[in-house]
Design a protein around this motif. Structure first.
Motif, PDB file in Angstrom:
ATOM      1  N   GLY A 177       0.799  -1.225   0.000  1.00  0.00           N
ATOM      2  CA  GLY A 177       0.000   0.000   0.000  1.00  0.00           C
ATOM      3  C   GLY A 177       0.829   1.272   0.000  1.00  0.00           C
ATOM      4  N   ASP A 178       2.049   1.180  -0.513  1.00  0.00           N
ATOM      5  CA  ASP A 178       2.958   2.348  -0.519  1.00  0.00           C
ATOM      6  C   ASP A 178       2.685   3.196  -1.769  1.00  0.00           C
ATOM      7  OD1 ASP A 178       4.982   4.184  -0.415  1.00  0.00           O
ATOM      8  OD2 ASP A 178       6.529   2.741   0.135  1.00  0.00           O
ATOM      9  N   ARG A 179       1.668   4.017  -1.681  1.00  0.00           N
ATOM     10  CA  ARG A 179       1.268   4.848  -2.821  1.00  0.00           C
ATOM     11  C   ARG A 179       2.360   5.851  -3.192  1.00  0.00           C
ATOM     12  NH1 ARG A 179      -1.468   9.724  -3.760  1.00  0.00           N
ATOM     13  NH2 ARG A 179      -2.915   9.674  -5.535  1.00  0.00           N
ATOM     14  N   ASP A 180       2.986   6.485  -2.163  1.00  0.00           N
ATOM     15  CA  ASP A 180       4.038   7.476  -2.435  1.00  0.00           C
ATOM     16  C   ASP A 180       5.215   6.845  -3.177  1.00  0.00           C
ATOM     17  OD1 ASP A 180       2.612   9.498  -1.232  1.00  0.00           O
ATOM     18  OD2 ASP A 180       3.557   9.234   0.725  1.00  0.00           O
ATOM     19  N   GLY A 181       5.543   5.598  -2.796  1.00  0.00           N
ATOM     20  CA  GLY A 181       6.636   4.916  -3.471  1.00  0.00           C
ATOM     21  C   GLY A 181       6.331   4.668  -4.934  1.00  0.00           C
ATOM     22  N   LEU A 182       5.099   4.235  -5.229  1.00  0.00           N
ATOM     23  CA  LEU A 182       4.700   4.000  -6.622  1.00  0.00           C
ATOM     24  C   LEU A 182       4.735   5.292  -7.441  1.00  0.00           C
ATOM     25  CD1 LEU A 182       1.748   1.524  -5.994  1.00  0.00           C
ATOM     26  CD2 LEU A 182       3.910   0.985  -7.146  1.00  0.00           C
ATOM     27  N   ILE A 183       4.215   6.362  -6.847  1.00  0.00           N
ATOM     28  CA  ILE A 183       4.205   7.640  -7.559  1.00  0.00           C
ATOM     29  C   ILE A 183       5.636   8.114  -7.836  1.00  0.00           C
ATOM     30  CG2 ILE A 183       3.607  10.086  -7.368  1.00  0.00           C
ATOM     31  CD1 ILE A 183       1.106   9.266  -5.854  1.00  0.00           C
ATOM     32  N   ALA A 184       6.542   7.896  -6.881  1.00  0.00           N
ATOM     33  CA  ALA A 184       7.932   8.304  -7.071  1.00  0.00           C
ATOM     34  C   ALA A 184       8.554   7.569  -8.255  1.00  0.00           C
ATOM     35  CB  ALA A 184       8.730   8.038  -5.797  1.00  0.00           C
ATOM     36  N   TRP A 185       8.340   6.265  -8.333  1.00  0.00           N
ATOM     37  CA  TRP A 185       8.879   5.502  -9.471  1.00  0.00           C
ATOM     38  C   TRP A 185       8.242   5.969 -10.781  1.00  0.00           C
ATOM     39  CZ3 TRP A 185      12.954   2.425  -9.796  1.00  0.00           C
ATOM     40  CH2 TRP A 185      13.486   1.858  -8.637  1.00  0.00           C
ATOM     41  N   GLN A 186       6.942   6.212 -10.760  1.00  0.00           N
ATOM     42  CA  GLN A 186       6.269   6.678 -11.978  1.00  0.00           C
ATOM     43  C   GLN A 186       6.814   8.037 -12.404  1.00  0.00           C
ATOM     44  OE1 GLN A 186       2.166   8.070 -11.718  1.00  0.00           O
ATOM     45  NE2 GLN A 186       1.627   6.784 -13.474  1.00  0.00           N
ATOM     46  N   GLN A 187       7.036   8.935 -11.445  1.00  0.00           N
ATOM     47  CA  GLN A 187       7.571  10.259 -11.755  1.00  0.00           C
ATOM     48  C   GLN A 187       8.970  10.159 -12.350  1.00  0.00           C
ATOM     49  OE1 GLN A 187       7.760  12.872  -8.376  1.00  0.00           O
ATOM     50  NE2 GLN A 187       8.042  14.706  -9.603  1.00  0.00           N
ATOM     51  N   ALA A 188       9.714   9.128 -11.953  1.00  0.00           N
ATOM     52  CA  ALA A 188      11.068   8.941 -12.484  1.00  0.00           C
ATOM     53  C   ALA A 188      11.054   8.340 -13.880  1.00  0.00           C
ATOM     54  CB  ALA A 188      11.877   8.052 -11.542  1.00  0.00           C
ATOM     55  N   GLY A 189       9.865   8.006 -14.396  1.00  0.00           N
ATOM     56  CA  GLY A 189       9.758   7.514 -15.766  1.00  0.00           C
ATOM     57  C   GLY A 189       9.567   6.023 -15.886  1.00  0.00           C
ATOM     58  N   VAL A 190       9.246   5.341 -14.781  1.00  0.00           N
ATOM     59  CA  VAL A 190       9.086   3.888 -14.809  1.00  0.00           C
ATOM     60  C   VAL A 190       7.645   3.532 -15.181  1.00  0.00           C
ATOM     61  CG1 VAL A 190       9.116   1.804 -13.391  1.00  0.00           C
ATOM     62  CG2 VAL A 190      10.938   3.486 -13.181  1.00  0.00           C
ATOM     63  N   ASP A 191       7.493   2.546 -16.038  1.00  0.00           N
ATOM     64  CA  ASP A 191       6.190   2.061 -16.484  1.00  0.00           C
ATOM     65  C   ASP A 191       5.553   1.221 -15.389  1.00  0.00           C
ATOM     66  OD1 ASP A 191       4.000   1.093 -17.783  1.00  0.00           O
ATOM     67  OD2 ASP A 191       5.107  -0.097 -19.270  1.00  0.00           O
ATOM     68  N   LEU A 192       4.373   1.618 -14.912  1.00  0.00           N
ATOM     69  CA  LEU A 192       3.704   0.911 -13.829  1.00  0.00           C
ATOM     70  C   LEU A 192       2.983  -0.355 -14.292  1.00  0.00           C
ATOM     71  CD1 LEU A 192       2.246   3.827 -11.666  1.00  0.00           C
ATOM     72  CD2 LEU A 192       4.374   2.560 -11.374  1.00  0.00           C
ATOM     73  N   PHE A 193       3.044  -0.615 -15.589  1.00  0.00           N
ATOM     74  CA  PHE A 193       2.408  -1.827 -16.106  1.00  0.00           C
ATOM     75  C   PHE A 193       3.406  -2.977 -16.241  1.00  0.00           C
ATOM     76  CE2 PHE A 193      -0.446   1.534 -17.531  1.00  0.00           C
ATOM     77  CZ  PHE A 193      -1.665   1.029 -17.114  1.00  0.00           C
ATOM     78  N   GLN A 194       4.614  -2.796 -15.656  1.00  0.00           N
ATOM     79  CA  GLN A 194       5.574  -3.892 -15.670  1.00  0.00           C
ATOM     80  C   GLN A 194       5.078  -5.036 -14.786  1.00  0.00           C
ATOM     81  OE1 GLN A 194       9.863  -2.870 -15.433  1.00  0.00           O
ATOM     82  NE2 GLN A 194       9.142  -0.777 -15.079  1.00  0.00           N
ATOM     83  N   LYS A 195       5.513  -6.252 -15.135  1.00  0.00           N
ATOM     84  CA  LYS A 195       5.088  -7.420 -14.374  1.00  0.00           C
ATOM     85  C   LYS A 195       6.172  -7.862 -13.412  1.00  0.00           C
ATOM     86  CE  LYS A 195       2.027  -9.115 -18.018  1.00  0.00           C
ATOM     87  NZ  LYS A 195       1.713 -10.229 -18.948  1.00  0.00           N
ATOM     88  N   GLY A 196       5.729  -8.343 -12.263  1.00  0.00           N
ATOM     89  CA  GLY A 196       6.652  -8.873 -11.283  1.00  0.00           C
ATOM     90  C   GLY A 196       6.990 -10.322 -11.565  1.00  0.00           C
ATOM     91  N   TYR A 197       7.643 -10.959 -10.610  1.00  0.00           N
ATOM     92  CA  TYR A 197       8.090 -12.337 -10.830  1.00  0.00           C
ATOM     93  C   TYR A 197       6.927 -13.305 -11.025  1.00  0.00           C
ATOM     94  CZ  TYR A 197       6.762 -13.370  -6.005  1.00  0.00           C
ATOM     95  OH  TYR A 197       6.053 -13.546  -4.843  1.00  0.00           O
TER      96      TYR A 197
END
Length: 559
Positions: A511-531
């Motif tokens: 539930g770390d919303r701030d962490g997700l937003i930080a990665w998105q702001q840095a240009g990371v695609d949030l639709f990447q898949k995990g393991y």
């Protein structure tokens, strides 16, 4: 300061006018053109055999070999029209600076041939106009034209060329009567004698006799990894007000009226002025409406203090101490600082109290740093201000990265700026490969990040763990810093992007919303898949709704 190692050194001599090239017309000296023609006839300025053998261009001459077998070639750029120095203004000095800028990469040093009457103003102004200087700039001229039988022009010009040709002195200097001075420390003291200039509060940088004596401890250190910057936005509405016994409040009021924005006020002794309430009231009103006033002493030597009540009265109404600056240097500094549109009025006033180009002697109480949590670092930082010997230079160079990283980690702008003033390189890394930008980004210190980027620090650099400042900011959730770094061109490396899908899913699961937003702001695609093949958004909805396999076309903004 370093002696040149190349066998051939190319200089640009900018001839602006002045007594050195003047000729007599009807008993009056007027600016004389074609200085190159006169120099060509003088063996000490022209090795004819070398010029002929190497087919030098018409505007270029060669000095005879120096004692160290160095060859100095100099090209003469003659202004048309030539200027009497009494007619020189900020506009002409900026023109000189821009000519240096245009030719900066072609030449190892520059000699400016200038009239003596305003040479102290010129050298002071150029010291502030030319920022991040890493090459030698020397002004010189003469009291008597070079064409006459008995003159000082030959000695001065030859000395200027030899000093610029044999040494790298990264500041604006003035060479006269066998002495090399810091340009913003001189004043003209004699209209007739060959010893026309003195540097009342700083010894000469070098003295030329049978040998050349260099005062290494006085030399400024070059600003490394920085581009020459010409500060052409100098404030013209500045002036000098000389107080005298009996000066009235009405006269002071008239001088301080718009469009005047800054004044160098010459006072008595250690900075004392009349305690006339009406006069003090006019000065107070001026400072309250934004007028910037610097207090400099009439005296040739010494500094402004507040030892007397008359001096305390001036300092108490917002007038800034000029320390031991000459009026010429104070006027140039005022013009430079007031021209800085990127600073607030309070920041400008603070900057005026700092030693920017070696123009003033910092008081012991001013030699402070703000790393208050480390007495050892405070001691080292104070030591760095000595700037005196080659051994100390080596110590400083080795300690600066660690000191800069410590300052950046705490957002200590004062210490970072002090390191820059001392010529320190803020791009260098510490023993772990971390740069000050890594530490400032990690701590989320916006001001420190902006300061470092402004001073030319590389935005994409990696520490020993191959982490960038941008990654540090992302991990710290410092969104303001992330945006600043991105705007400066920061990008996450392919290595840093490896495994981000799994990291994003972990953040989503917690539930770390701030962490997700930080990665998105840095240009990371949030639709990447995990393991496990899920995207962070699927993890979010699975966590919230107890479901899995939801469509990926969901925006984080809805989370």
């Amino acid at each position: 300061m370093a002696r040149t190692g190349e066998p051939v050194r190319r200089l640009l001599a900018i001839y602006t006018g002045g007594t050195i090239g003047m000729r007599s017309q009807k008993g009056v000296l007027v600016p004389g053109s074609n200085l190159l023609t006169a120099l060509r006839k003088l063996p000490m300025f022209n090795d004819e055999e070398y010029s002929r053998e190497h087919q030098l261009p018409e505007d270029t001459l060669a000095l005879p070999l120096t004692n160290e077998n160095q060859r100095i070639l100099y090209t003469v750029l003659e202004y048309d029209p030539l200027f009497d120095s009494s007619d020189m203004t900020i506009n002409e000095w900026i023109k000189i600076a821009k000519d240096i800028e245009r030719n900066y990469e072609q030449y190892f040093g520059f000699v400016i041939i200038h009239g003596t009457d305003t040479m102290a103003f010129a050298s002071s102004m150029l010291s502030f106009v030319l920022g991040n200087l890493q090459k030698t700039v020397i002004l010189t001229g003469a009291q008597v034209p070079i064409h006459t039988l008995w003159n000082d022009g030959r000695e001065n010009l030859l000395g200027g060329l030899l000093m610029a040709g044999q040494y790298v002195i990264p500041e604006v200097c003035l060479f006269f009567q066998n002495q090399l001075y810091r340009g913003n420390r001189v004043t003209k003291v004699d209209s007739q004698r060959f010893a026309a200039f003195c540097s009342p509060n700083l010894p000469p940088l070098a003295i030329v006799g049978a040998d050349i004596t260099i005062n290494l401890e006085l030399m400024l250190k070059a600003s490394v990894n920085k581009q020459l910057e010409v500060h052409s936005n100098m404030e013209r509405n500045v002036g000098v007000l000389r107080l005298y016994p009996g000066i009235t409040a009405v006269m002071v009021r008239a001088f301080l009226q718009p469009p005047m924005k800054g004044v160098v006020m010459e006072t008595f002794g250690t900075g004392n002025g009349p305690t006339n309430p009406e006069l003090l009231w006019e000065l107070k009103k001026a400072t309250e409406r934004g007028m910037v006033i610097i207090n400099c002493t009439h005296c040739l030597q010494g500094s402004v203090t507040s030892d007397y009540a008359a001096g305390m009265a001036l300092s108490g109404i917002g007038i800034i101490s000029g320390s031991d600056m000459t009026s010429e240097a104070a006027l140039a500094k005022l013009s430079y600082v007031l021209g800085r549109d990127d600073l607030s009025l309070e920041d400008k006033k603070k900057l005026l109290t700092k030693n920017l180009r070696g123009e003033m002697t910092p008081l012991p109480k001013d030699v402070q740093v703000s790393l208050r949590d480390s007495k050892f670092v405070q001691l080292i930082a104070s030591l760095l201000y000595l700037n005196c010997s080659q051994d100390l230079d080596a110590v400083r160079d080795s300690l600066t990265p660690t000191l800069a990283c410590a300052a950046a980690r705490m957002g200590d702008l004062e210490t970072l700026e002090a390191i820059v003033e001392l010529g320190g390189d803020l791009s260098e890394s510490d023993f772990d490969g971390r740069t000050p930008l890594h530490m400032a980004a990690r701590g989320g210190h916006v001001g420190a990040v902006q300061c470092l980027l402004k001073n030319g620090v590389k935005v994409n650099s990696w520490d020993g763990d191959r982490s960038s400042p941008l990654l540090m900011a992302v991990k710290g959730r410092h969104r303001d810093v992330i945006q600043i770094l991105k705007d400066a061109g920061a990008q996450l490396s392919p290595q840093e992007l490896q495994g981000t899908g799994t990291e994003l899913c972990r953040l989503a699961a917690s539930g770390d919303r701030d962490g997700l937003i930080a990665w998105q702001q840095a240009g990371v695609d949030l639709f990447q898949k995990g393991y496990d093949g899920q995207t962070p958004l699927q993890v979010v909805f699975a966590r919230q709704m107890g479901l899995s396999g939801l469509p990926e076309a969901t925006q984080l903004g809805n989370y």
